[in-house]
Every structure is written in C-alpha cells, then in structure tokens.
Design an enzyme around this catalytic site. Structure first.
Site, PDB file in Angstrom:
ATOM      1  N   HIS A 126       3.746  -3.187  22.125  1.00 46.78           N
ATOM      2  CA  HIS A 126       2.391  -2.680  22.399  1.00 46.78           C
ATOM      3  C   HIS A 126       1.487  -3.735  23.050  1.00 46.78           C
ATOM      4  CE1 HIS A 126       3.029   1.216  20.586  1.00 46.78           C
ATOM      5  NE2 HIS A 126       3.552   0.628  19.533  1.00 46.78           N
ATOM      6  N   GLU A 131      -1.559  -3.653  18.048  1.00 52.53           N
ATOM      7  CA  GLU A 131      -1.648  -2.189  18.186  1.00 52.53           C
ATOM      8  C   GLU A 131      -2.912  -1.745  17.465  1.00 52.53           C
ATOM      9  OE1 GLU A 131       1.723  -0.218  16.438  1.00 52.53           O
ATOM     10  OE2 GLU A 131       1.223   1.747  17.274  1.00 52.53           O
ATOM     11  N   TRP A 139      -2.092   8.112  10.988  1.00 51.82           N
ATOM     12  CA  TRP A 139      -0.970   7.284  10.505  1.00 51.82           C
ATOM     13  C   TRP A 139      -0.408   7.835   9.198  1.00 51.82           C
ATOM     14  CZ3 TRP A 139       2.284   3.180  11.673  1.00 51.82           C
ATOM     15  CH2 TRP A 139       2.125   2.632  12.953  1.00 51.82           C
ATOM     16  N   ASP A 196      14.474   4.048  15.280  1.00 46.74           N
ATOM     17  CA  ASP A 196      15.685   4.819  14.960  1.00 46.74           C
ATOM     18  C   ASP A 196      15.448   6.166  14.279  1.00 46.74           C
ATOM     19  OD1 ASP A 196      14.804   3.532  12.663  1.00 46.74           O
ATOM     20  OD2 ASP A 196      16.803   3.015  11.945  1.00 46.74           O
ATOM     21  N   ASP A 239       8.342   4.841  22.160  1.00 45.82           N
ATOM     22  CA  ASP A 239       8.057   4.596  20.743  1.00 45.82           C
ATOM     23  C   ASP A 239       8.746   5.607  19.813  1.00 45.82           C
ATOM     24  OD1 ASP A 239       7.017   2.878  18.880  1.00 45.82           O
ATOM     25  OD2 ASP A 239       4.938   3.549  19.034  1.00 45.82           O
TER      26      ASP A 239
HETATM   27 ZN   LIG Z   1       6.834   0.812  17.772  1.00 42.94          ZN
END
Ligand SMILES: [Zn+2]
Ligand SMILES: *[C@@H]1O[C@H](CO)[C@@H](O)[C@H](O)[C@H]1NC(C)=O
Ligand SMILES: *[C@@H]1O[C@H](CO)[C@@H](O)[C@H](O)[C@H]1NC(C)=O
Length: 513
Positions: A375, A350, A192, A108, A432
């Site tokens: 994933h 993942e 990340w 979202d 994604d």
């Molecule tokens: Zn995801």
C-alpha cells in the site's frame, strides 16, 4: 502629446505581445514536461502497439466524455455500485484480455471468487452452518462439535429454504458488498469489522483439506483466466484446517505450506504459459512479542524448505489497530543480520492519518530495507520517505479498490496514487482481497488505475509500464527466473498486440479524437 501616448500604447502592445508569446511558449513547455514524467512516458511503442493505442485511447476518451456529460463515472463511485458499469466498459474488456504480468499483492483467503466457493464448496457433503450473533461459521464434519447452539446442515437448509435463497443468504456473510456503503460503513473501523468477519467466515469454509486445496487452485485458475501470469500471495498459514471430518486432525503450518506448493506446482505444470506463484509468510501483526518471536524462524524455515516459492515475510491486519513496525524493529533487524536472504514485503501506511504509527510505518519499513511496501497509501505526506523509496527503488503495491472499499478514499481520482503515477514513482497495481468485494483477478484494479488515477492522455505506455513493473519488482529469488518471466509476459504481450492490431478495422484508424 497625442503622439507620445500613441507611442506608449504601441510600446505596451509590443510588450504585451511579447509577454503573451512568452506565456504560450512557457505553457507549452510545462505541458510537454508533464507529459513526459508519467509512468511509462519514457517507453516507445512499436507500430502494432501504436495501432492498438489509438483504439484504446479512442475508447478511453469516449468513456471519459460520456462520463463527463452524464456525471456517472465509475472510479468516482464505490465499487459496490459501479461494478456492473465497469464490466460494461470497453476499456475494462480490453484490460481483461491484456496480458498483465503479476498480481503481487494478494492474500490467501480472499482470492478465489465467492460465487465459485458457494456453487462448488457449499454443495459438498458434510458441511454445516452456524448462524450466530450476526455472523456465520461453517464446519466440515460428520457430526459437528457443540460450539454452536444450532448447527444446520447445508443440505437440509437447502431443502427447507430452497437453494437460491440459501446461496443468497450465505453470500451476504462472505462478501462485504452493500448497495449503500456510506450508511452501512460510516468509517474505516466499521468496514474493517465487516471485512474481518467475512474473512473469518471464508476461513471456516476452507477449513477442510480438500476444500482448502480446491480454493487455492481455483484462485490460480481465476487469475490465469484474467491474463495474469504471476501471483504473489501473502499467507497467514491458517492453523484451523482439518485433515478429516472430525474430530479435527489439524494440518500443521508446515503441511499447509507444502499443500500450497503442491497445488501451485501442479498448476504451473498444466499451464506453462505462466510464471508460477510466490508466497509471502504474513501472519497477523497484533500479537505479543512471544508470538512474534516464532514468526521469523517460521519465515526462515519456509524459505529454506520452499526455495523460490516462499520468498519473504510481512505482517497483516488493520494497521491502525495492530502493533506498529517499530515494536518489532529490533527483531526484524537482528533477523536480517543473521540471514541476509530474508526479504521483507511490509504493509505500511494504509491509513488516512498523518503523524501516527501507521504512516510512520512507511519510514520504518524503508529503513528496515523492505523490498516493497504494501500500500504505502500515506507516503505522499512524507517527502523523505518518497525520496528514500525512489533512491532505493522500493515500489509501492497500490490496491485502488481495496483502499476505496475499506474507506480510505471515495473518488479514486483523489487517490494519492494519481499523484505518484504522474510523477513516475516506482509502483505496481494489485487487487489485495478481490473475492471479499465479489471480484476476481486483477483487471478491475487496472481499470480503476487507468481510468480513475491516470490522466486523460496517459495511454498504453502506462499499462505496459505497470506490467513490466509487476515482474521487475516481483519476489524472484533467482534472477534467471525473473528474466524468463519477463520474456514470457512480453511475448504474450506482443502476440496480443499483433492479434489486436490486425483485427482492428482500418476504418477506425482513420477516426481521430
Ligand atoms: Zn494487503
Ligand atoms: C468443484 O471444483 C472442483 C475442483 O476445482 C472440480 O473438480 C469440480 O468439478 C467442481 N464441482 C462442481 C460441482 O462445480
Ligand atoms: C539496510 O541496507 C543498508 C544498505 O545495504 C545497510 O547499510 C543497513 O544496515 C540495512 N539496514 C537494516 C536495518 O538492515
């Protein structure tokens, strides 16, 4: 003597002729068998689809050939550098205009384009920015709180620096695109960190109800414009959205869920050529047991209050760093026991690692009866998990660009999905967090799958299979709705084939590869 040598020679020649003949016929049989196992190879195309396919394959082969010669091949390069080349591709443009069914793995806070957010949201009144320790936070307020050494009003900043400069400056915090990803993000953890920081910045930008609503609505607009008929969105239900301009009167998670439904319903009403939106409650995975114990009742409440809209449960966050599914297994089992309607759509595997908790998550997800696997990148290293997924028809939600930009694979020809597509494994393609890498919609990921992860001769049948799968595996609670969606998507598909086939220059049809 000489004669028998000649005879032997003749015999060997005959023998080797025979071996040769066997070789060629076996070779043809093997190639034929493989050409009949890839995803979609079982489909039969209509005459219109055949015409379109011919043109599509001409475009695909032309682009592959020229890539072969120039050694510049977008799927082999980071999206950060290949984006404009992708956009110039005929195959990409074809995919954009193709009805694609559902994008069923999205999140979202990373689905509406950042350029829109900047051009629209950041030009509104009462928005402040705090640049602090290499990060950026926004605040919607008449007078921002004191949790920043220096709040700058966006309007003032633009007066001082000029709008273009400010827009450019802000964007760097909202997307993770860089021209030299290998240097800036040497490993998965580094990227990340940037990813988390960008998501954090967006979260603050939509932390005010009007901005929050418009952001979600914009996501629906953009996916619809990209010819996507169904969107499934994982939501953390952010708990930092204010109803007013301070002091912050926070929207509860229940209120946020209601806003999502309102916006989605209104959008569907205005756009009856779509199948709607589903939400999956997907809070963060790295939490205490106590926090986790609140998750499941929340998921159940959401599903009960928003039937057919909230369709299940998942956990998000970097798997390598968060807690593994096994930690929550007993709670997940008990929840499903008491409420068989509860569905799991678990992120799992993942990772590039093997034999660690992240890839073992795939096995746990399957045994916990997940409906799909988010994933499942590591599944190719787990033959038993592959067998289970196939037997139970549990698809993977493969997000090629996400895996690339988040550091799992560089050249998408090496994506494990390439193997799975060849094997006809149950899977869908999704995008994604497209906004965080400065994209919109689903087409870029379809392009990467079609050009980078699929073989040279995998054709329109593969694309059609991906579209069909996206509806087949979507989280519909009501099977009638699934059927209606499938009919809607396929009627758009047929109309597209009709129009495209009749617009194809008959001359082009005469050129063969
Ligand atoms: Zn995801
Ligand atoms: C911003 O977005 C809203 C909601 O989508 C729209 O009504 C408005 O016209 C947009 N404003 C600008 C300046 O683009
Ligand atoms: C998963 O589903 C199977 C078949 O319905 C059932 O036997 C099993 O108990 C379920 N497992 C869990 C963990 O819910």
């Amino acid at each position: 003597m000489a004669n028998s040598w000649r005879l032997l020679g003749l015999l060997l020649l005959v023998l080797s002729d025979q071996i040769s003949a066997d070789f060629y016929s076996e070779r043809a049989a093997v190639l034929e068998a493989e050409a009949n196992t890839f995803m979609g190879s079982e489909l039969t195309l209509s005459p219109n689809e055949e015409r379109v396919n011919k043109l599509l394959m001409q475009m695909k082969h032309t682009e592959l050939d020229s890539a072969f010669e120039s050694s510049s091949y977008p799927p082999a390069q980071s999206l950060f550098v290949s984006k404009s080349e992708i956009e110039a591709s005929n195959v990409f443009q074809f995919i954009q205009s193709l009805p694609k069914g559902g994008a069923i793995h999205t999140h979202d806070i990373s689905i509406a384009s950042i350029d829109w957010a900047i051009a629209n949201l950041t030009y509104r009144d009462n928005l402040w920015a705090c640049f602090d320790h290499g990060s950026l936070r926004f605040s919607w307020a008449l007078n921002p709180d004191d949790q920043c050494t220096k709040w700058d009003s966006l309007a003032d900043l633009r007066q001082d620096l000029g709008s273009e400069e400010v827009d450019y400056l802000i964007k760097r915090y909202l997307v993770i695109n860089v021209p030299n990803p290998d240097e800036v993000y040497p490993d998965v953890n580094a990227v990340w960190e940037a990813f988390g920081s960008a998501l954090g910045t967006v979260t603050t930008l939509i932390s005010y109800e009007p901005a929050f609503r418009d952001y979600f609505r914009q996501a629906l607009v953009e996916f619809h414009a990209d010819n996507v008929q169904l969107l499934e969105v994982r939501t953390v239900l952010p708990d930092e959205v204010c109803k007013d301009l301070g002091p912050c009167n926070k929207l509860s998670q229940t209120e946020i869920a209601a806003i999502y439904q309102e916006v989605a319903d209104e959008f569907l009403q205005g756009n009856p050529d779509s199948c709607g939106t589903h939400m999956i409650f997907a809070p963060t995975r790295g939490v205490t047991d106590e926090t986790f114990s609140e998750y499941i009742p929340m998921a159940q409440t959401l599903m009960a209050n928003h039937p057919g809209f909230f369709v299940g449960f998942d956990l998000v966050g970097q798997e390598d760093k968060g807690r593994p599914l096994i930690d929550y297994a007993d709670a997940l089992i008990a929840a499903k026991q008491s409420d068989p309607k509860l569905k799991y759509f678990l992120h799992a595997g993942e990772t590039d690692w093997q034999g660690v908790s992240t890839d073992i998550n795939i096995i746990d997800a399957l045994l916990l009866n997940t409906t799909r696997i988010g994933h499942g990148y590591a599944i190719v290293k787990h033959p038993e998990a592959k067998r289970l997924a196939r037997e139970r028809d549990v698809p993977l939600e493969i997000c090629p660009i996400s895996n690339q930009v988040l550091g799992l694979v560089h050249d998408l020809r090496n994506h494990p999905g390439a193997v799975l597509i060849q094997e006809g494994f149950p899977l869908v393609i999704s995008s994604d967090d497209p906004a965080t890498w400065d994209l919109t919609g689903l087409s870029y990921d379809f392009y990467e799958a079609f050009m980078g992860m699929a073989g040279r001769d995998m054709d329109l049948r593969l694309l059609k299979k991906l579209v069909l799968n996206s509806v087949k595996y979507a989280g519909f609670v009501d099977e009638t709705k699934r059927q209606q969606c499938q009919d809607l998507v396929m009627s758009k598909w047929d109309a597209f084939m009709d129009t495209f086939a009749s617009s194809v220059d008959p001359e082009i049809q005469l050129i063969h590869k």
